[in-house]
Motif scaffolding. Structure first.
Motif, PDB file in Angstrom:
ATOM      1  N   THR A   1     -18.687 -83.063  12.480  1.00 32.78           N
ATOM      2  CA  THR A   1     -17.820 -83.216  13.234  1.00 32.78           C
ATOM      3  C   THR A   1     -16.327 -82.367  12.731  1.00 32.78           C
ATOM      4  O   THR A   1     -15.827 -81.938  13.360  1.00 32.78           O
ATOM      5  CB  THR A   1     -17.412 -84.554  13.459  1.00 32.78           C
ATOM      6  N   ALA A   2     -16.259 -82.624  11.576  1.00 33.06           N
ATOM      7  CA  ALA A   2     -15.132 -81.933  10.843  1.00 33.06           C
ATOM      8  C   ALA A   2     -15.245 -80.385  10.824  1.00 33.06           C
ATOM      9  O   ALA A   2     -14.200 -79.512  10.795  1.00 33.06           O
ATOM     10  CB  ALA A   2     -15.093 -82.435   9.517  1.00 33.06           C
ATOM     11  N   ALA A   3     -16.314 -79.870  10.975  1.00 25.30           N
ATOM     12  CA  ALA A   3     -16.505 -78.568  10.880  1.00 25.30           C
ATOM     13  C   ALA A   3     -16.242 -77.938  12.342  1.00 25.30           C
ATOM     14  O   ALA A   3     -16.494 -76.599  12.437  1.00 25.30           O
ATOM     15  CB  ALA A   3     -18.105 -78.140  10.530  1.00 25.30           C
ATOM     16  N   THR A   4     -16.444 -78.674  13.449  1.00 26.47           N
ATOM     17  CA  THR A   4     -16.093 -78.199  14.521  1.00 26.47           C
ATOM     18  C   THR A   4     -16.867 -77.100  15.130  1.00 26.47           C
ATOM     19  O   THR A   4     -16.577 -75.896  15.200  1.00 26.47           O
ATOM     20  CB  THR A   4     -14.678 -77.910  15.066  1.00 26.47           C
ATOM     21  N   PRO A   5     -18.223 -77.135  15.017  1.00 22.46           N
ATOM     22  CA  PRO A   5     -19.202 -76.238  15.298  1.00 22.46           C
ATOM     23  C   PRO A   5     -19.192 -75.430  16.571  1.00 22.46           C
ATOM     24  O   PRO A   5     -18.993 -76.144  17.575  1.00 22.46           O
ATOM     25  CB  PRO A   5     -20.624 -76.734  14.983  1.00 22.46           C
ATOM     26  N   THR A   6     -19.405 -74.085  16.464  1.00 18.03           N
ATOM     27  CA  THR A   6     -19.378 -73.410  17.768  1.00 18.03           C
ATOM     28  C   THR A   6     -20.843 -72.923  17.836  1.00 18.03           C
ATOM     29  O   THR A   6     -21.259 -71.690  17.167  1.00 18.03           O
ATOM     30  CB  THR A   6     -18.478 -72.301  17.858  1.00 18.03           C
ATOM     31  N   ALA A   7     -22.013 -73.606  18.203  1.00 18.13           N
ATOM     32  CA  ALA A   7     -23.115 -73.333  18.057  1.00 18.13           C
ATOM     33  C   ALA A   7     -23.819 -73.732  19.451  1.00 18.13           C
ATOM     34  O   ALA A   7     -23.316 -74.532  20.125  1.00 18.13           O
ATOM     35  CB  ALA A   7     -24.040 -74.037  17.104  1.00 18.13           C
ATOM     36  N   ASP A   8     -25.072 -73.087  19.539  1.00 13.91           N
ATOM     37  CA  ASP A   8     -26.010 -73.369  20.615  1.00 13.91           C
ATOM     38  C   ASP A   8     -26.675 -74.407  20.572  1.00 13.91           C
ATOM     39  O   ASP A   8     -27.109 -75.185  21.255  1.00 13.91           O
ATOM     40  CB  ASP A   8     -26.812 -71.988  21.067  1.00 13.91           C
ATOM     41  N   VAL A   9     -27.138 -74.831  19.286  1.00  7.92           N
ATOM     42  CA  VAL A   9     -27.959 -75.838  19.060  1.00  7.92           C
ATOM     43  C   VAL A   9     -27.779 -76.191  17.369  1.00  7.92           C
ATOM     44  O   VAL A   9     -27.147 -75.257  16.574  1.00  7.92           O
ATOM     45  CB  VAL A   9     -29.452 -75.611  18.886  1.00  7.92           C
ATOM     46  N   ILE A  10     -27.788 -77.242  17.005  1.00  6.58           N
ATOM     47  CA  ILE A  10     -27.385 -77.754  15.432  1.00  6.58           C
ATOM     48  C   ILE A  10     -28.765 -78.330  15.142  1.00  6.58           C
ATOM     49  O   ILE A  10     -29.610 -79.147  15.507  1.00  6.58           O
ATOM     50  CB  ILE A  10     -26.427 -78.996  15.426  1.00  6.58           C
ATOM     51  N   VAL A  11     -29.195 -77.890  14.140  1.00  4.84           N
ATOM     52  CA  VAL A  11     -30.445 -78.238  13.292  1.00  4.84           C
ATOM     53  C   VAL A  11     -30.238 -79.201  11.964  1.00  4.84           C
ATOM     54  O   VAL A  11     -29.312 -78.599  11.309  1.00  4.84           O
ATOM     55  CB  VAL A  11     -31.328 -76.996  12.741  1.00  4.84           C
ATOM     56  N   LEU A  12     -30.824 -80.323  12.050  1.00  8.02           N
ATOM     57  CA  LEU A  12     -30.596 -81.109  10.909  1.00  8.02           C
ATOM     58  C   LEU A  12     -32.063 -80.851   9.956  1.00  8.02           C
ATOM     59  O   LEU A  12     -33.090 -81.341  10.122  1.00  8.02           O
ATOM     60  CB  LEU A  12     -30.741 -82.653  11.146  1.00  8.02           C
ATOM     61  N   ALA A  13     -31.658 -80.099   8.729  1.00  8.40           N
ATOM     62  CA  ALA A  13     -32.644 -79.571   8.234  1.00  8.40           C
ATOM     63  C   ALA A  13     -33.699 -80.491   7.299  1.00  8.40           C
ATOM     64  O   ALA A  13     -34.877 -80.158   6.987  1.00  8.40           O
ATOM     65  CB  ALA A  13     -32.067 -78.834   7.064  1.00  8.40           C
ATOM     66  N   GLN A  14     -33.098 -81.748   7.048  1.00  7.48           N
ATOM     67  CA  GLN A  14     -34.297 -82.859   6.255  1.00  7.48           C
ATOM     68  C   GLN A  14     -34.621 -83.909   7.207  1.00  7.48           C
ATOM     69  O   GLN A  14     -33.739 -84.288   8.115  1.00  7.48           O
ATOM     70  CB  GLN A  14     -33.276 -83.320   5.225  1.00  7.48           C
ATOM     71  N   ALA A  15     -35.736 -84.452   7.025  1.00  8.65           N
ATOM     72  CA  ALA A  15     -36.366 -85.338   8.012  1.00  8.65           C
ATOM     73  C   ALA A  15     -35.326 -86.668   7.778  1.00  8.65           C
ATOM     74  O   ALA A  15     -35.256 -87.272   8.992  1.00  8.65           O
ATOM     75  CB  ALA A  15     -37.688 -85.729   7.547  1.00  8.65           C
ATOM     76  N   SER A  16     -34.776 -87.075   6.847  1.00  8.91           N
ATOM     77  CA  SER A  16     -34.097 -88.265   6.599  1.00  8.91           C
ATOM     78  C   SER A  16     -32.721 -88.162   7.257  1.00  8.91           C
ATOM     79  O   SER A  16     -32.092 -89.136   7.629  1.00  8.91           O
ATOM     80  CB  SER A  16     -33.707 -88.290   5.116  1.00  8.91           C
ATOM     81  N   MET A  17     -32.309 -87.003   7.925  1.00 10.05           N
ATOM     82  CA  MET A  17     -31.032 -86.953   8.470  1.00 10.05           C
ATOM     83  C   MET A  17     -31.299 -87.048  10.121  1.00 10.05           C
ATOM     84  O   MET A  17     -30.170 -87.136  10.843  1.00 10.05           O
ATOM     85  CB  MET A  17     -30.696 -85.352   8.526  1.00 10.05           C
ATOM     86  N   ALA A  18     -32.606 -87.428  10.545  1.00  9.37           N
ATOM     87  CA  ALA A  18     -32.514 -87.703  11.936  1.00  9.37           C
ATOM     88  C   ALA A  18     -31.969 -88.532  12.698  1.00  9.37           C
ATOM     89  O   ALA A  18     -31.502 -88.269  13.874  1.00  9.37           O
ATOM     90  CB  ALA A  18     -34.274 -87.734  12.102  1.00  9.37           C
ATOM     91  N   PRO A  19     -31.447 -89.515  12.232  1.00  5.67           N
ATOM     92  CA  PRO A  19     -30.599 -90.494  12.914  1.00  5.67           C
ATOM     93  C   PRO A  19     -29.417 -90.178  13.233  1.00  5.67           C
ATOM     94  O   PRO A  19     -28.552 -90.517  14.098  1.00  5.67           O
ATOM     95  CB  PRO A  19     -30.663 -91.762  12.055  1.00  5.67           C
ATOM     96  N   ALA A  20     -28.833 -88.946  12.497  1.00 11.50           N
ATOM     97  CA  ALA A  20     -27.425 -88.429  13.008  1.00 11.50           C
ATOM     98  C   ALA A  20     -27.495 -87.823  14.015  1.00 11.50           C
ATOM     99  O   ALA A  20     -26.348 -87.532  14.663  1.00 11.50           O
ATOM    100  CB  ALA A  20     -27.176 -87.335  11.609  1.00 11.50           C
ATOM    101  N   ALA A  21     -28.681 -87.371  14.778  1.00 12.00           N
ATOM    102  CA  ALA A  21     -28.594 -86.905  15.961  1.00 12.00           C
ATOM    103  C   ALA A  21     -27.953 -87.731  16.975  1.00 12.00           C
ATOM    104  O   ALA A  21     -27.143 -87.115  17.740  1.00 12.00           O
ATOM    105  CB  ALA A  21     -30.188 -86.278  16.357  1.00 12.00           C
ATOM    106  N   GLN A  22     -28.137 -88.963  16.882  1.00 12.59           N
ATOM    107  CA  GLN A  22     -27.521 -89.824  17.877  1.00 12.59           C
ATOM    108  C   GLN A  22     -26.171 -89.844  17.691  1.00 12.59           C
ATOM    109  O   GLN A  22     -25.313 -89.956  18.700  1.00 12.59           O
ATOM    110  CB  GLN A  22     -28.098 -91.322  17.800  1.00 12.59           C
ATOM    111  N   ALA A  23     -25.507 -89.781  16.411  1.00 12.45           N
ATOM    112  CA  ALA A  23     -24.262 -90.006  16.184  1.00 12.45           C
ATOM    113  C   ALA A  23     -23.410 -88.796  16.710  1.00 12.45           C
ATOM    114  O   ALA A  23     -22.285 -88.660  16.711  1.00 12.45           O
ATOM    115  CB  ALA A  23     -24.133 -90.201  14.906  1.00 12.45           C
ATOM    116  N   LEU A  24     -24.052 -87.740  16.931  1.00  8.34           N
ATOM    117  CA  LEU A  24     -23.569 -86.187  17.096  1.00  8.34           C
ATOM    118  C   LEU A  24     -23.556 -86.027  18.548  1.00  8.34           C
ATOM    119  O   LEU A  24     -23.228 -84.848  19.144  1.00  8.34           O
ATOM    120  CB  LEU A  24     -24.251 -85.111  16.315  1.00  8.34           C
TER     121      LEU A  24
END
Length: 219
Positions: free
Chosen positions: A171-194
């Motif tokens: 969120t702090a990075a204020t991304p300008t992207a078409d899609v965000i990739v969470l590179a590690q399996a352990s990060m998956a729950p962050a998708a909902q938070a974003l």
């Protein structure tokens, strides 16, 4: 016994999450779970392209197939390439869990923000995304973000703080992207938070399990 999937994890926390995903997508499907935490530690120390590490990963994948698994899925992005290179002799299919995610990301791109909580994951996932873009004939504009403060929380078992730290970094990075990739399996729950970012957020577990089931069906 019907054909089954075996998962190779580098953290025991993945066992329950992948069991749930498999049950949701294929209720009653049999699976095995193998955990070898030393593989990730070795990758962090030696680098993910070292021949010694490749041999260790290949041996772990082969051991995970020993009881008859038709498909073996490595759920660790850092060692995923080595896992895919496992010589199988046709006895089983060796997979990395994040390839399906990479393919989906480049199809949604071209502007991809790749987020990792562990520095050793950045290079392997970058190579993977470039491979997918080349294979699918898609342009790629790749940015990377390392959520440096997050991994300590994971190591201490504070998964809520881990996910919060990842979400805060993105969120702090204020991304300008078409899609965000969470590179590690352990990060998956962050998708909902974003979700509030209004950008598709992809993680590997669900997509990887779906592809593993398709591979299982194809054998």
């Amino acid at each position: 016994m019907p054909p089954f999937i075996s998962f190779l994890h580098t953290s025991p926390v993945h066992v329950a999450s992948f069991a749930r995903l498999l049950d949701a997508q294929a209720p009653g499907k049999v699976a095995e779970h193998h955990v070898d935490e030393a593989l990730l530690a070795a990758a962090q120390q030696a680098g993910a392209d070292e021949a010694v590490l490749d041999r260790r990963v290949n041996e772990a994948m082969t051991a995970a197939a020993a009881s008859g698994a038709a498909v073996v899925v490595c759920t660790c992005s850092t060692i995923g390439a080595a896992a895919e290179r496992t010589p199988t002799g046709g006895r089983f299919t060796a997979m990395r869990v994040d390839r399906a995610m990479a393919d989906a990301a480049v199809l949604a791109g071209p502007r991809i923000l790749m987020v990792a909580a562990l520095a050793s994951t950045l290079a392997p996932t970058t190579r993977l995304l470039r491979e997918s873009a080349a294979a699918l004939g898609r342009p790629l504009q790749l940015q990377s973000l390392l959520a440096e403060a997050a991994w300590t929380h994971f190591q201490h078992g504070d998964h809520a703080a881990y996910i919060n730290a990842i979400a805060s970094s993105v969120t702090a990075a204020t991304p300008t992207a078409d899609v965000i990739v969470l590179a590690q399996a352990s990060m998956a729950p962050a998708a909902q938070a974003l979700q509030a970012l209004g950008v598709p957020v992809l993680s590997s577990p669900s997509l990887g399990v779906a592809r593993a089931l398709a591979q299982l069906q194809a054998r």
